[in-house]
Scaffold this motif. Structure first.
Motif, mmCIF file in Angstrom:
data_model
loop_
_atom_site.group_PDB
_atom_site.id
_atom_site.type_symbol
_atom_site.label_atom_id
_atom_site.label_comp_id
_atom_site.label_asym_id
_atom_site.label_seq_id
_atom_site.Cartn_x
_atom_site.Cartn_y
_atom_site.Cartn_z
ATOM 1 N N ALA A 84 -22.926 -98.799 39.694
ATOM 2 C CA ALA A 84 -21.892 -97.811 39.371
ATOM 3 C C ALA A 84 -20.886 -97.718 40.509
ATOM 4 O O ALA A 84 -20.727 -96.678 41.154
ATOM 5 C CB ALA A 84 -22.535 -96.460 39.100
ATOM 6 N N ARG A 113 -17.253 -97.390 41.999
ATOM 7 C CA ARG A 113 -16.045 -96.724 41.520
ATOM 8 C C ARG A 113 -14.886 -97.700 41.340
ATOM 9 O O ARG A 113 -14.185 -97.673 40.323
ATOM 10 C CB ARG A 113 -15.632 -95.610 42.476
ATOM 11 C CG ARG A 113 -16.512 -94.381 42.408
ATOM 12 C CD ARG A 113 -15.887 -93.231 43.174
ATOM 13 N NE ARG A 113 -16.693 -92.005 43.054
ATOM 14 C CZ ARG A 113 -17.634 -91.642 43.894
ATOM 15 N NH1 ARG A 113 -17.924 -92.426 44.938
ATOM 16 N NH2 ARG A 113 -18.312 -90.528 43.709
ATOM 17 N N LEU A 173 -16.501 -90.257 28.408
ATOM 18 C CA LEU A 173 -17.613 -89.640 29.129
ATOM 19 C C LEU A 173 -18.358 -90.686 29.965
ATOM 20 O O LEU A 173 -18.724 -90.436 31.126
ATOM 21 C CB LEU A 173 -18.572 -88.974 28.144
ATOM 22 C CG LEU A 173 -18.104 -87.671 27.504
ATOM 23 C CD1 LEU A 173 -19.099 -87.207 26.451
ATOM 24 C CD2 LEU A 173 -17.892 -86.588 28.562
ATOM 25 N N PHE A 174 -18.577 -91.834 29.369
ATOM 26 C CA PHE A 174 -19.229 -92.948 30.072
ATOM 27 C C PHE A 174 -18.412 -93.349 31.290
ATOM 28 O O PHE A 174 -18.951 -93.541 32.394
ATOM 29 C CB PHE A 174 -19.379 -94.109 29.093
ATOM 30 C CG PHE A 174 -20.156 -95.286 29.624
ATOM 31 C CD1 PHE A 174 -21.205 -95.129 30.509
ATOM 32 C CD2 PHE A 174 -19.833 -96.576 29.199
ATOM 33 C CE1 PHE A 174 -21.924 -96.221 30.979
ATOM 34 C CE2 PHE A 174 -20.539 -97.675 29.662
ATOM 35 C CZ PHE A 174 -21.586 -97.509 30.558
ATOM 36 N N ALA A 198 -16.209 -91.460 32.870
ATOM 37 C CA ALA A 198 -16.181 -90.369 33.849
ATOM 38 C C ALA A 198 -17.420 -90.388 34.732
ATOM 39 O O ALA A 198 -17.335 -90.226 35.960
ATOM 40 C CB ALA A 198 -16.065 -89.027 33.116
ATOM 41 N N GLY A 199 -18.587 -90.586 34.115
ATOM 42 C CA GLY A 199 -19.811 -90.641 34.910
ATOM 43 C C GLY A 199 -19.797 -91.800 35.882
ATOM 44 O O GLY A 199 -20.223 -91.670 37.043
ATOM 45 N N TRP A 200 -19.297 -92.942 35.419
ATOM 46 C CA TRP A 200 -19.268 -94.158 36.239
ATOM 47 C C TRP A 200 -18.276 -94.015 37.396
ATOM 48 O O TRP A 200 -18.590 -94.323 38.553
ATOM 49 C CB TRP A 200 -18.880 -95.331 35.353
ATOM 50 C CG TRP A 200 -19.090 -96.695 35.951
ATOM 51 C CD1 TRP A 200 -18.733 -97.118 37.195
ATOM 52 C CD2 TRP A 200 -19.686 -97.826 35.304
ATOM 53 N NE1 TRP A 200 -19.053 -98.442 37.366
ATOM 54 C CE2 TRP A 200 -19.661 -98.904 36.226
ATOM 55 C CE3 TRP A 200 -20.233 -98.034 34.049
ATOM 56 C CZ2 TRP A 200 -20.143 -100.170 35.897
ATOM 57 C CZ3 TRP A 200 -20.726 -99.293 33.727
ATOM 58 C CH2 TRP A 200 -20.691 -100.350 34.645
ATOM 59 N N LEU A 250 -18.505 -89.781 39.182
ATOM 60 C CA LEU A 250 -19.799 -89.436 39.779
ATOM 61 C C LEU A 250 -20.563 -90.645 40.309
ATOM 62 O O LEU A 250 -21.654 -90.487 40.860
ATOM 63 C CB LEU A 250 -20.663 -88.702 38.743
ATOM 64 C CG LEU A 250 -20.059 -87.419 38.156
ATOM 65 C CD1 LEU A 250 -20.970 -86.835 37.099
ATOM 66 C CD2 LEU A 250 -19.791 -86.403 39.254
ATOM 67 N N ASP A 258 -22.200 -92.841 38.658
ATOM 68 C CA ASP A 258 -23.499 -92.811 38.003
ATOM 69 C C ASP A 258 -23.361 -93.401 36.595
ATOM 70 O O ASP A 258 -22.566 -92.927 35.794
ATOM 71 C CB ASP A 258 -24.015 -91.364 37.914
ATOM 72 C CG ASP A 258 -25.444 -91.291 37.378
ATOM 73 O OD1 ASP A 258 -26.046 -92.347 37.114
ATOM 74 O OD2 ASP A 258 -25.956 -90.162 37.229
ATOM 75 N N ASN A 259 -24.100 -94.460 36.324
ATOM 76 C CA ASN A 259 -24.083 -95.037 34.967
ATOM 77 C C ASN A 259 -25.486 -95.052 34.373
ATOM 78 O O ASN A 259 -25.874 -95.967 33.662
ATOM 79 C CB ASN A 259 -23.477 -96.443 34.958
ATOM 80 C CG ASN A 259 -24.233 -97.412 35.863
ATOM 81 O OD1 ASN A 259 -25.294 -97.079 36.411
ATOM 82 N ND2 ASN A 259 -23.683 -98.604 36.041
ATOM 83 N N SER A 260 -26.241 -94.001 34.705
ATOM 84 C CA SER A 260 -27.594 -93.867 34.163
ATOM 85 C C SER A 260 -27.729 -92.494 33.512
ATOM 86 O O SER A 260 -26.757 -91.744 33.395
ATOM 87 C CB SER A 260 -28.635 -94.037 35.275
ATOM 88 O OG SER A 260 -28.453 -93.036 36.281
ATOM 89 N N TRP A 302 -25.192 -90.366 31.096
ATOM 90 C CA TRP A 302 -23.973 -91.176 31.054
ATOM 91 C C TRP A 302 -24.221 -92.499 30.337
ATOM 92 O O TRP A 302 -23.343 -92.976 29.617
ATOM 93 C CB TRP A 302 -23.460 -91.408 32.471
ATOM 94 C CG TRP A 302 -23.301 -90.142 33.233
ATOM 95 C CD1 TRP A 302 -24.035 -89.723 34.303
ATOM 96 C CD2 TRP A 302 -22.370 -89.087 32.949
ATOM 97 N NE1 TRP A 302 -23.627 -88.490 34.724
ATOM 98 C CE2 TRP A 302 -22.605 -88.062 33.912
ATOM 99 C CE3 TRP A 302 -21.367 -88.914 32.000
ATOM 100 C CZ2 TRP A 302 -21.872 -86.885 33.934
ATOM 101 C CZ3 TRP A 302 -20.629 -87.732 32.020
ATOM 102 C CH2 TRP A 302 -20.888 -86.743 32.964
#
Length: 315
Positions: A35, A37, A96-97, A99-101, A104, A106-108, A111
């Protein structure tokens, strides 16, 4: 059919964008993509940018693009409307996917579930795109059962090459994923070759005699053209590409879009660093050109039943 460049771009670009979303969800779920950025921004800009650009370009072929939104209300009976609804709905989980990636890193967790939902909706959207054409009984070559699988296969394969090429530019070696992408490219072109073989061998579904209902009298021939000059039907539905040109373009598309990317992906899986990125960029360039030619042929080789009233013998 007359190949409209806006529709060719739409089906190619949006297909690759949705295919990229499918690959992003799959690779993230398998832990194959970190993940990061910076790479996340590039990956989602490419995926969602292609989806958006493709959808916008599809309105250019409409007589009144400003009224395109009204088509969303006809989802009960129109595959075009269903595609539009699915495309709009897919944006929410995809964003949403992303945004998390990106935000944050985070891709787990929740997300990745958003990514999986986006991937499922991407499949639904591409399938609806294929069904827009597969449902048109007036164009027999488009009603072939391989039309929708071919649309899905090219979306997944082109999206996969796109994702791996961008990821490689940010330092992620493709490894095994490149072999998976190579297999997806090969399968897509195998399906396309089967489709071409099927339409070449297909028997006519309508003739001038059956269209006019005069077959019991004898052979029906056009005495003179219904119009003194070309009209909308003749321009949009009467496009003809010579068989020898079509055969040559098919070969070019298969070599550039199929053989070259498979070889480049295989090479990219065995090397690392910028060399792998270069190989994947070659694969990406090849599949883009190949799919554009394939999509142009999809429209150019189509025969509309309306041309039976303008001199065509069979469709």
């Amino acid at each position: 059919m007359h190949p409209a460049y806006s529709v060719i771009f739409f089906t190619t670009a949006s297909g690759a964008g949705y295919g990229a979303l499918i690959w992003l969800a799959g690779l993230a779920a398998g832990g194959a993509l970190p993940a990061d950025r910076e790479s996340g921004i590039a990956l989602f800009l490419a995926a969602l940018g292609l989806v958006t650009a493709g959808l916008l370009s599809s309105t250019f072929h409409l007589g009144h693009p400003e009224r395109a939104w009204r088509g969303l209300t006809q989802w009960r009976s129109s595959w075009l409307s269903r595609e539009g609804v699915a495309a709009v709905v897919a944006y929410l989980p995809a964003l949403l996917f992303a945004a998390g990636w990106i935000i944050l890193a985070d891709n787990s967790g929740v997300w990745i579930w958003a990514g999986i939902v986006a991937a499922v909706l991407a499949v639904v959207t591409v399938a609806c795109t294929g069904m827009i054409y597969a449902s048109l009984r007036a164009i027999p070559r488009w009603t072939d059962p391989f039309v929708v699988p071919v649309y899905l296969a090219f979306a997944v394969s082109s999206g996969g090459v796109l994702v791996l090429a961008i990821a490689a530019l940010f330092g992620t070696d493709p490894g095994l994923a490149a072999w998976v992408a190579a297999i997806s490219v090969a399968l897509a072109w195998i399906l396309k070759l089967v489709y071409w073989r099927r339409i070449d061998r297909a028997k006519p579904v309508a003739t001038a005699e059956s269209a006019t209902g005069l077959g019991s009298i004898g052979t029906v021939r056009l005495l003179e053209s219904p119009n003194s000059s070309a009209n909308f039907v003749m321009r949009e539905m009467g496009y003809v590409v010579a068989r020898k040109h079509a055969a040559r373009l098919r070969l070019i598309a298969a070599v550039l879009g199929g053989v070259a990317p498979v070889l480049a992906l295989a090479a990219g899986s065995l090397i690392a660093g910028y060399a792998a990125a270069a190989a994947l960029l070659v694969a990406l360039a090849g599949i883009v050109v190949g799919v554009l030619i394939e999509r142009w042929l999809f429209f150019a080789e189509a025969q509309h039943a309306a041309m039976l009233y303008y001199g065509a013998r069979t469709v």
